[in-house]
Scaffold this active site. Structure first.
Site, PDB file in Angstrom:
ATOM      1  N   TYR A  64       0.827  -1.221   0.000  1.00 46.68           N
ATOM      2  CA  TYR A  64       0.000   0.000   0.000  1.00 46.68           C
ATOM      3  C   TYR A  64       0.855   1.263   0.000  1.00 46.68           C
ATOM      4  O   TYR A  64       0.425   2.302  -0.502  1.00 46.68           O
ATOM      5  CB  TYR A  64      -1.003  -0.016   1.164  1.00 46.68           C
ATOM      6  CG  TYR A  64      -2.191  -0.874   0.804  1.00 46.68           C
ATOM      7  CD1 TYR A  64      -3.172  -0.397  -0.064  1.00 46.68           C
ATOM      8  CD2 TYR A  64      -2.302  -2.183   1.253  1.00 46.68           C
ATOM      9  CE1 TYR A  64      -4.237  -1.199  -0.459  1.00 46.68           C
ATOM     10  CE2 TYR A  64      -3.355  -2.990   0.871  1.00 46.68           C
ATOM     11  CZ  TYR A  64      -4.320  -2.488   0.020  1.00 46.68           C
ATOM     12  OH  TYR A  64      -5.365  -3.278  -0.379  1.00 46.68           O
ATOM     13  N   GLN A  99     -15.943   2.812  -6.505  1.00 45.62           N
ATOM     14  CA  GLN A  99     -15.227   1.658  -5.955  1.00 45.62           C
ATOM     15  C   GLN A  99     -13.733   1.957  -5.899  1.00 45.62           C
ATOM     16  O   GLN A  99     -12.963   1.152  -5.391  1.00 45.62           O
ATOM     17  CB  GLN A  99     -15.445   0.433  -6.852  1.00 45.62           C
ATOM     18  CG  GLN A  99     -16.906   0.031  -6.951  1.00 45.62           C
ATOM     19  CD  GLN A  99     -17.110  -0.981  -8.068  1.00 45.62           C
ATOM     20  OE1 GLN A  99     -16.985  -2.182  -7.865  1.00 45.62           O
ATOM     21  NE2 GLN A  99     -17.416  -0.492  -9.254  1.00 45.62           N
ATOM     22  N   HIS A 117     -15.159   1.589  -1.170  1.00 53.05           N
ATOM     23  CA  HIS A 117     -14.103   0.656  -0.770  1.00 53.05           C
ATOM     24  C   HIS A 117     -12.987   1.316   0.023  1.00 53.05           C
ATOM     25  O   HIS A 117     -11.909   0.752   0.171  1.00 53.05           O
ATOM     26  CB  HIS A 117     -13.541  -0.050  -2.012  1.00 53.05           C
ATOM     27  CG  HIS A 117     -14.534  -0.970  -2.646  1.00 53.05           C
ATOM     28  ND1 HIS A 117     -14.368  -1.513  -3.894  1.00 53.05           N
ATOM     29  CD2 HIS A 117     -15.718  -1.444  -2.205  1.00 53.05           C
ATOM     30  CE1 HIS A 117     -15.418  -2.280  -4.192  1.00 53.05           C
ATOM     31  NE2 HIS A 117     -16.253  -2.244  -3.183  1.00 53.05           N
ATOM     32  N   CYS A 146      -0.631   2.771  16.345  1.00 53.12           N
ATOM     33  CA  CYS A 146      -1.628   3.724  16.824  1.00 53.12           C
ATOM     34  C   CYS A 146      -1.063   4.495  18.018  1.00 53.12           C
ATOM     35  O   CYS A 146      -0.554   3.890  18.964  1.00 53.12           O
ATOM     36  CB  CYS A 146      -2.868   2.940  17.245  1.00 53.12           C
ATOM     37  SG  CYS A 146      -4.151   3.938  18.007  1.00 53.12           S
TER      38      CYS A 146
END
Ligand SMILES: NC(=O)c1ccc[n+]([C@@H]2O[C@H](COP(=O)([O-])OP(=O)(O)OC[C@H]3O[C@@H](n4cnc5c(N)ncnc54)[C@H](O)[C@@H]3O)[C@@H](O)[C@H]2O)c1
Ligand SMILES: [Zn+2]
Length: 243
Positions: A64, A99, A117, A146
């Protein structure tokens, strides 16, 4: 009839648009099909599923991160611009459901936008309920954590095997409900009609009285569901169809 004759969008007509990867193809983002079931040399289930993330989060974040870096270099094309233009004319009589996760519709100026998405430039915590937040960082090295709970962050993307956000579906449902008794059009562009629930939208809208139009490079699996099909590149066709 001129295949590019624009549908009548005057008066009280509503327009619901569904876009897929094909709309971003002319901006240089490869569609899913181009990749032969592999996505940048990875099996999709390894990089785009909760199981893949559990098995190797570093691989998923490398994948990603590369996509973030690639998409950050890319600009919207004439198809995105045509959809932003028609929204300026129709206002609340318009909704765009995409999408795509590349964010190009928003860059082009679309505001009444549902990213079904998720979004490539958004992350969320896999461990706590902290709301999703903008994250343009490429996490190639250490895994992002986090700062509230220390859990792993993950891309805010709907992976294979995951359900869509109910709020997203509710927004589309509310728009469709508002079309009741009005003239309305469902327009799909650059989508293969293979990924549900988006692929089922055309049948539902037609049953509820919508005029249905498809703009796609080739005839996809659900082509017979559409009342009108215009084959071609969305960057060429959408500006002429929505003029
Ligand atoms: N840009 C992105 O964000 C992106 C890219 C790849 C995949 N995805 C994800 O993959 C899934 C695949 O579903 P999908 O239906 O969106 O994509 P898909 O790749 O399955 O289908 C794309 C369709 O677009 C058509 N097409 C290709 N170039 C076109 C052009 N220039 N103009 C018009 N049509 C063109 C193809 O013929 C194909 O039918 C989605 O869930 C999506 O989230 C997203
Ligand atoms: Zn957390």
């Amino acid at each position: 009839m001129d295949p590019l004759a624009p549908p009548d969008l005057d008066g009280d007509t509503r327009l619901l648009v569904l876009t897929g990867a094909g709309v971003s193809a002319e901006s240089g983002i490869p569609t899913f099909r181009d990749a032969n079931g592999l996505w940048e040399q990875h099996r999709v289930e390894d990089v785009a599923s909760p199981e893949g993330f559990a098995a190797d989060p570093a691989l998923v974040w490398r994948f990603y991160s590369l996509r973030r870096e690639a998409a950050a270099q890319i600009v919207p094309n004439a198809g995105h611009a045509a959809l932003a233009d028609v929204e300026r004319r129709l206002g609340d009589r318009f909704l765009l459901a995409t999408q795509n996760v590349d964010g190009l519709h928003r860059v082009a100026g679309s505001e009444r936008l549902v990213e079904m998405h998720g979004n490539l430039f958004t992350s969320r915590c896999a461990g706590c309920d902290r709301p999703p937040f903008e994250d343009r960082v490429a996490h190639h090295g250490t895994l992002p954590r986090c700062d509230r709970c220390g859990g792993l962050l993950r891309p805010h993307i709907v992976w294979f095997g995951e359900a869509l956000d109910p709020a997203v579906l509710a927004r589309i449902d509310a728009f469709i409900a508002g079309c009741k008794g009005k003239r309305w059009i469902f327009l799909a562009a650059g989508t293969s009609g293979a990924v549900y629930p988006a692929a089922g939208l055309v049948d539902r809208c037609r049953r509820l009285g919508a005029e249905t139009v498809l703009v796609n490079l080739e005839a996809p699996e659900n082509v017979r569901s559409f009342g009108r099909v215009v084959t071609g590149r969305s960057g060429d066709v959408l500006p002429r169809l929505l003029r």
